[in-house]
Design a protein around this motif. Sequence first.
Motif, PDB file in Angstrom:
ATOM      1  N   SER A  33       0.834  -1.209   0.000  1.00 55.70           N
ATOM      2  CA  SER A  33       0.000   0.000   0.000  1.00 55.70           C
ATOM      3  C   SER A  33       0.867   1.256   0.000  1.00 55.70           C
ATOM      4  CB  SER A  33      -0.927   0.030   1.215  1.00 55.70           C
ATOM      5  OG  SER A  33      -1.855  -1.010   1.154  1.00 55.70           O
ATOM      6  N   VAL A  34       1.899   1.260   0.820  1.00 55.74           N
ATOM      7  CA  VAL A  34       2.814   2.407   0.866  1.00 55.74           C
ATOM      8  C   VAL A  34       3.530   2.547  -0.474  1.00 55.74           C
ATOM      9  CG1 VAL A  34       4.883   3.360   1.954  1.00 55.74           C
ATOM     10  CG2 VAL A  34       3.121   2.279   3.364  1.00 55.74           C
ATOM     11  N   SER A  35       4.000   1.434  -0.995  1.00 57.21           N
ATOM     12  CA  SER A  35       4.701   1.457  -2.283  1.00 57.21           C
ATOM     13  C   SER A  35       3.812   1.977  -3.406  1.00 57.21           C
ATOM     14  CB  SER A  35       5.205   0.052  -2.610  1.00 57.21           C
ATOM     15  OG  SER A  35       5.850   0.040  -3.854  1.00 57.21           O
ATOM     16  N   GLU A  36       2.586   1.481  -3.455  1.00 59.10           N
ATOM     17  CA  GLU A  36       1.647   1.910  -4.504  1.00 59.10           C
ATOM     18  C   GLU A  36       1.297   3.390  -4.366  1.00 59.10           C
ATOM     19  OE1 GLU A  36      -1.505  -0.853  -3.835  1.00 59.10           O
ATOM     20  OE2 GLU A  36      -0.466  -2.480  -4.868  1.00 59.10           O
ATOM     21  N   LEU A  37       1.093   3.854  -3.140  1.00 57.65           N
ATOM     22  CA  LEU A  37       0.802   5.274  -2.931  1.00 57.65           C
ATOM     23  C   LEU A  37       1.979   6.141  -3.358  1.00 57.65           C
ATOM     24  CD1 LEU A  37      -0.986   5.413   0.543  1.00 57.65           C
ATOM     25  CD2 LEU A  37      -1.949   6.024  -1.666  1.00 57.65           C
ATOM     26  N   CYS A  38       3.171   5.738  -2.952  1.00 58.53           N
ATOM     27  CA  CYS A  38       4.356   6.548  -3.234  1.00 58.53           C
ATOM     28  C   CYS A  38       4.777   6.504  -4.696  1.00 58.53           C
ATOM     29  CB  CYS A  38       5.508   6.120  -2.331  1.00 58.53           C
ATOM     30  SG  CYS A  38       5.248   6.600  -0.604  1.00 58.53           S
ATOM     31  N   SER A  39       4.322   5.510  -5.423  1.00 55.57           N
ATOM     32  CA  SER A  39       4.632   5.453  -6.855  1.00 55.57           C
ATOM     33  C   SER A  39       3.495   6.033  -7.691  1.00 55.57           C
ATOM     34  CB  SER A  39       4.922   4.016  -7.287  1.00 55.57           C
ATOM     35  OG  SER A  39       3.757   3.226  -7.181  1.00 55.57           O
ATOM     36  N   ASN A  40       2.454   6.493  -6.996  1.00 51.62           N
ATOM     37  CA  ASN A  40       1.269   7.054  -7.662  1.00 51.62           C
ATOM     38  C   ASN A  40       0.681   6.084  -8.684  1.00 51.62           C
ATOM     39  OD1 ASN A  40       0.688   9.844  -6.658  1.00 51.62           O
ATOM     40  ND2 ASN A  40       2.877   9.994  -7.055  1.00 51.62           N
ATOM     41  N   SER A  41       0.715   4.808  -8.362  1.00 51.11           N
ATOM     42  CA  SER A  41       0.175   3.797  -9.277  1.00 51.11           C
ATOM     43  C   SER A  41      -1.255   3.388  -8.929  1.00 51.11           C
ATOM     44  CB  SER A  41       1.081   2.563  -9.290  1.00 51.11           C
ATOM     45  OG  SER A  41       1.102   1.951  -8.024  1.00 51.11           O
ATOM     46  N   ARG A  42      -1.796   3.964  -7.876  1.00 50.99           N
ATOM     47  CA  ARG A  42      -3.175   3.642  -7.486  1.00 50.99           C
ATOM     48  C   ARG A  42      -4.129   4.669  -8.070  1.00 50.99           C
ATOM     49  NH1 ARG A  42      -4.293  -0.302  -3.707  1.00 50.99           N
ATOM     50  NH2 ARG A  42      -6.290   0.725  -3.746  1.00 50.99           N
ATOM     51  N   SER A  43      -5.275   4.196  -8.503  1.00 56.82           N
ATOM     52  CA  SER A  43      -6.290   5.119  -9.006  1.00 56.82           C
ATOM     53  C   SER A  43      -7.239   5.558  -7.887  1.00 56.82           C
ATOM     54  CB  SER A  43      -7.078   4.484 -10.152  1.00 56.82           C
ATOM     55  OG  SER A  43      -7.702   3.302  -9.715  1.00 56.82           O
ATOM     56  N   THR A  44      -7.229   4.825  -6.782  1.00 52.77           N
ATOM     57  CA  THR A  44      -8.020   5.187  -5.612  1.00 52.77           C
ATOM     58  C   THR A  44      -7.110   5.142  -4.386  1.00 52.77           C
ATOM     59  OG1 THR A  44      -8.690   2.911  -5.171  1.00 52.77           O
ATOM     60  CG2 THR A  44     -10.149   4.224  -6.565  1.00 52.77           C
ATOM     61  N   ILE A  45      -7.505   5.884  -3.370  1.00 55.76           N
ATOM     62  CA  ILE A  45      -6.736   5.894  -2.132  1.00 55.76           C
ATOM     63  C   ILE A  45      -7.680   5.551  -0.993  1.00 55.76           C
ATOM     64  CG2 ILE A  45      -5.387   7.304  -0.539  1.00 55.76           C
ATOM     65  CD1 ILE A  45      -4.475   8.955  -2.921  1.00 55.76           C
ATOM     66  N   ASN A  46      -7.350   4.519  -0.261  1.00 59.46           N
ATOM     67  CA  ASN A  46      -8.142   4.105   0.882  1.00 59.46           C
ATOM     68  C   ASN A  46      -7.976   5.141   1.986  1.00 59.46           C
ATOM     69  OD1 ASN A  46      -8.356   2.742   3.614  1.00 59.46           O
ATOM     70  ND2 ASN A  46      -9.217   1.160   2.286  1.00 59.46           N
ATOM     71  N   ARG A  47      -9.093   5.688   2.445  1.00 55.07           N
ATOM     72  CA  ARG A  47      -9.045   6.745   3.461  1.00 55.07           C
ATOM     73  C   ARG A  47      -8.412   6.285   4.765  1.00 55.07           C
ATOM     74  NH1 ARG A  47     -15.086   8.839   3.375  1.00 55.07           N
ATOM     75  NH2 ARG A  47     -15.320   6.592   3.341  1.00 55.07           N
ATOM     76  N   LEU A  48      -8.681   5.060   5.167  1.00 58.27           N
ATOM     77  CA  LEU A  48      -8.110   4.563   6.415  1.00 58.27           C
ATOM     78  C   LEU A  48      -6.595   4.423   6.291  1.00 58.27           C
ATOM     79  CD1 LEU A  48      -8.430   3.573   9.287  1.00 58.27           C
ATOM     80  CD2 LEU A  48      -8.946   1.290   8.387  1.00 58.27           C
ATOM     81  N   THR A  49      -6.132   3.914   5.163  1.00 63.88           N
ATOM     82  CA  THR A  49      -4.690   3.788   4.939  1.00 63.88           C
ATOM     83  C   THR A  49      -4.036   5.163   4.953  1.00 63.88           C
ATOM     84  OG1 THR A  49      -4.976   1.765   3.636  1.00 63.88           O
ATOM     85  CG2 THR A  49      -2.925   2.985   3.315  1.00 63.88           C
ATOM     86  N   LEU A  50      -4.644   6.106   4.258  1.00 68.99           N
ATOM     87  CA  LEU A  50      -4.111   7.465   4.233  1.00 68.99           C
ATOM     88  C   LEU A  50      -4.076   8.061   5.639  1.00 68.99           C
ATOM     89  CD1 LEU A  50      -3.115   9.847   2.533  1.00 68.99           C
ATOM     90  CD2 LEU A  50      -5.513  10.534   2.288  1.00 68.99           C
ATOM     91  N   PHE A  51      -5.157   7.867   6.399  1.00 70.64           N
ATOM     92  CA  PHE A  51      -5.223   8.365   7.772  1.00 70.64           C
ATOM     93  C   PHE A  51      -4.105   7.769   8.617  1.00 70.64           C
ATOM     94  CE2 PHE A  51      -6.605   7.554  12.147  1.00 70.64           C
ATOM     95  CZ  PHE A  51      -6.744   8.852  12.610  1.00 70.64           C
ATOM     96  N   LYS A  52      -3.898   6.458   8.523  1.00 71.35           N
ATOM     97  CA  LYS A  52      -2.862   5.795   9.323  1.00 71.35           C
ATOM     98  C   LYS A  52      -1.473   6.328   8.991  1.00 71.35           C
ATOM     99  CE  LYS A  52      -5.125   1.333  10.126  1.00 71.35           C
ATOM    100  NZ  LYS A  52      -5.007  -0.123   9.842  1.00 71.35           N
ATOM    101  N   ILE A  53      -1.210   6.536   7.705  1.00 72.83           N
ATOM    102  CA  ILE A  53       0.093   7.046   7.287  1.00 72.83           C
ATOM    103  C   ILE A  53       0.279   8.476   7.790  1.00 72.83           C
ATOM    104  CG2 ILE A  53       1.430   7.786   5.265  1.00 72.83           C
ATOM    105  CD1 ILE A  53       0.326   5.243   3.855  1.00 72.83           C
ATOM    106  N   MET A  54      -0.745   9.300   7.619  1.00 75.29           N
ATOM    107  CA  MET A  54      -0.652  10.684   8.075  1.00 75.29           C
ATOM    108  C   MET A  54      -0.474  10.754   9.592  1.00 75.29           C
ATOM    109  SD  MET A  54      -3.458  12.624   5.683  1.00 75.29           S
ATOM    110  CE  MET A  54      -3.268  14.161   6.591  1.00 75.29           C
ATOM    111  N   LYS A  55      -1.205   9.953  10.315  1.00 72.26           N
ATOM    112  CA  LYS A  55      -1.099   9.947  11.778  1.00 72.26           C
ATOM    113  C   LYS A  55       0.305   9.519  12.213  1.00 72.26           C
ATOM    114  CE  LYS A  55      -3.230   8.222  15.957  1.00 72.26           C
ATOM    115  NZ  LYS A  55      -4.240   7.401  16.574  1.00 72.26           N
TER     116      LYS A  55
END
Length: 70
Positions: A33-55
Amino acid sequence: MLYVKTDRIDEVLKERGWSRSKLAQEANVRPASVSELCSNSRSTINRLTLFKIMKTLNITNVSDILEIRE
């Protein structure tokens, strides 16, 4: 389209001496999930995953790591 500002994430990781794998472990998310987010390869972003990373990174403003691009 949402774009993840990987430079900001990598900046915080560097300050902490963390890898993206360590971020995944600390945020309790899949390393993929971190890898996909950081490579901008995801077309959607899971809000909970984003929240956990930001926190975990103590980022309170979503615009610090996300931007909208056309």
